[in-house]
Scaffold this motif. Structure first.
Motif, mmCIF file in Angstrom:
data_model
loop_
_atom_site.group_PDB
_atom_site.id
_atom_site.type_symbol
_atom_site.label_atom_id
_atom_site.label_comp_id
_atom_site.label_asym_id
_atom_site.label_seq_id
_atom_site.Cartn_x
_atom_site.Cartn_y
_atom_site.Cartn_z
ATOM 1 N N LEU A 139 0.822 -1.209 0.000
ATOM 2 C CA LEU A 139 0.000 0.000 0.000
ATOM 3 C C LEU A 139 0.856 1.258 0.000
ATOM 4 O O LEU A 139 0.528 2.240 -0.674
ATOM 5 N N MET A 144 -0.874 4.635 -0.787
ATOM 6 C CA MET A 144 -2.145 4.430 -0.090
ATOM 7 C C MET A 144 -1.917 4.131 1.392
ATOM 8 O O MET A 144 -2.448 3.154 1.938
ATOM 9 N N GLN A 146 -3.064 5.607 3.945
ATOM 10 C CA GLN A 146 -4.244 5.830 4.772
ATOM 11 C C GLN A 146 -5.151 4.612 4.833
ATOM 12 O O GLN A 146 -6.035 4.528 5.697
ATOM 13 N N GLU A 147 -4.968 3.649 3.932
ATOM 14 C CA GLU A 147 -5.819 2.467 3.915
ATOM 15 C C GLU A 147 -5.332 1.370 4.854
ATOM 16 O O GLU A 147 -6.036 0.387 5.078
ATOM 17 N N THR A 148 -4.120 1.527 5.403
ATOM 18 C CA THR A 148 -3.544 0.443 6.202
ATOM 19 C C THR A 148 -4.300 0.207 7.499
ATOM 20 O O THR A 148 -4.236 -0.880 8.068
ATOM 21 N N ARG A 150 -7.571 0.188 7.866
ATOM 22 C CA ARG A 150 -8.916 -0.331 7.660
ATOM 23 C C ARG A 150 -8.960 -1.742 7.081
ATOM 24 O O ARG A 150 -9.971 -2.419 7.209
ATOM 25 N N ILE A 151 -7.899 -2.181 6.455
ATOM 26 C CA ILE A 151 -7.962 -3.441 5.709
ATOM 27 C C ILE A 151 -7.946 -4.669 6.611
ATOM 28 O O ILE A 151 -8.219 -5.771 6.141
ATOM 29 N N ILE A 159 -12.573 -3.975 1.237
ATOM 30 C CA ILE A 159 -11.880 -2.692 1.025
ATOM 31 C C ILE A 159 -10.631 -2.908 0.191
ATOM 32 O O ILE A 159 -10.316 -2.124 -0.712
ATOM 33 N N LEU A 160 -9.905 -3.987 0.484
ATOM 34 C CA LEU A 160 -8.676 -4.274 -0.251
ATOM 35 C C LEU A 160 -8.967 -4.571 -1.723
ATOM 36 O O LEU A 160 -8.230 -4.144 -2.618
ATOM 37 N N LEU A 163 -9.306 -1.440 -4.043
ATOM 38 C CA LEU A 163 -8.191 -0.516 -4.235
ATOM 39 C C LEU A 163 -7.612 -0.667 -5.644
ATOM 40 O O LEU A 163 -7.580 -1.777 -6.203
#
Length: 404
Positions: A139, A144, A146-148, A150-151, A159-160, A163
């Motif tokens: 990520l 990315m 900011q996605e770490t 939530r996944i 969510i993953l 992306l």
């Protein structure tokens, strides 16, 4: 016995004379066949290895005593210029006959099982951490970060999948994510087993009276310790866990205290250090000690020093069979209730009579407990406020003609 992976070399010392008994294979049938040649007057000596526990349990019913030597301290073998299996076996026999062999405590089957469970849990956590770091790196490489956060939630896989990742990176990330979920399911089973044993173990409950010590820390430390009676003082337990500082001194020079020795069980030592970090964030005399050391030496050193203090405290609590003086009852009940739920016991929500763990959710009760331990923290701060650092005493060399 000089034990190797596939065989063991045997030497016999009797009446001061050494004779070679040959070697046999390292399998149960061969070990039992060798055990039948022993008598209740024979002592068997071997170094600590990965299969020592199995060998000891097979030989104990046939021999007078089975002695386990500490391989790090058998210097006559480690420093030998001429080193063969026959010489090593004979050296072990001679040292035991001369009562000069550093021995290792053989844990019981219950302690061995406890250690295996803790080791399995540690390995699972390590694997999950490694896989999470790989997903984080994917990520971050695609801007990315900011996605770490939530996944790894319940909807993390969806969510993953949404992306904008390259096909190969998406395949890799999803494979790691699925593996994490599989390992998490296995970890939950192990935690359930640890929780069930902890609820029936008074020593685990006793260590959990210390703020910052949860069931994993308590179980890990107890698995490493085994029987607390084998440590005659708290300093011996500190040294066993590798939390004592190394000392260098020679001649008339003052002693130099360096880093900790890092001997003994590394996982138990790291668990105590983790507990020390948590303790440093809450109130209490141990927290005051943490902050006092951190002002002088920094927080990492303070965490290790607090872990050492925890080891001393653990020895006194287990030896004297006493709970921690500054226990927070509501917090303890909250931790025990969490253990019950992890172990699979039913929830009591909606019941007419609330359980004791509910007190921790009441803010006045929680604040009253924190105020009580804060008083102990202030008492410690007042106690050490007048302390002054004393420089080491330098001894002048004697003048010629004076008596020492």
């Amino acid at each position: 016995m000089d034990v190797h992976r596939n065989f063991a070399q045997v030497a016999i010392v009797e009446n001061g004379q050494v004779s070679q008994h040959g070697r046999f294979a390292m399998d149960r049938v061969a070990v039992l066949k060798f055990a039948e040649t022993l008598t209740k007057k024979d002592d068997v000596v071997l170094e600590a290895t990965g299969n020592t526990a199995a060998i000891v349990r097979l030989l104990e019913p046939f021999a007078h005593r089975v002695v386990i030597a500490n391989p790090l301290q058998v210097r006559a073998i480690a420093w030998a210029k001429v080193k063969t299996d026959k010489i090593d076996a004979a050296t072990l026999a001679r040292q035991h006959a001369a009562q000069f062999l550093p021995e290792v405590w053989m844990p019981t089957e219950e302690v061995c099982e406890r250690r295996r469970v803790i080791a399995e849990r540690t390995q699972l956590v390590s694997q999950m951490t490694r896989l999470k770091n790989r997903i984080h790196s994917i990520l971050h490489a695609n801007l990315m970060p900011q996605e770490t956060g939530r996944i790894f939630s319940a909807k993390g896989r969806a969510i993953l999948e949404g992306l904008p990742l390259a096909l190969d990176q998406m395949r890799m990330a999803l494979r790691h994510h699925d593996e994490i979920q599989r390992l998490a399911a296995e970890l939950a089973l192990i935690d359930q087993d640890v929780a069930r044993h902890a609820l029936d173990d008074p020593e685990v409950r006793r260590l959990m009276t210390i703020g910052g010590v949860n069931v994993v820390v308590a179980a890990s430390v107890l698995a490493a310790i085994g029987d607390i009676k084998r440590f005659s003082s708290s300093q011996r337990l500190v040294a066993y866990l590798g939390l004592n500082p190394s000392v260098h001194q020679s001649g008339d020079r003052p002693a130099y205290h360096g880093h900790i020795t890092h001997q003994g069980n590394g996982h138990a030592r790291s668990m105590l250090v983790e507990a020390a970090w948590v303790i440093g964030m809450g109130p209490g005399p141990l927290s005051a000690f943490f902050h006092r050391i951190s002002l002088k030496r920094g927080q990492p050193v303070a965490a290790v020093a607090t872990a050492r203090k925890l080891a001393v405290l653990v020895w006194h609590m287990l030896t004297k069979e006493q709970d921690y003086t500054w226990v927070r009852p509501a917090l303890l009940q909250y931790k025990l209730r969490a253990l019950e739920l992890i172990s699979g016991r039913p929830s009591r929500r909606g019941g007419k009579t609330p359980g004791p763990a509910r007190d921790y959710s009441i803010k006045p009760v929680r604040d009253a407990e924190r105020d009580r331990v804060r008083e102990a923290e202030k008492a410690y701060e007042n106690f050490v406020a007048s302390w002054k650092e004393q420089p080491p005493v330098k001894r002048n060399p004697p003048v010629k003609g004076e008596s020492l």
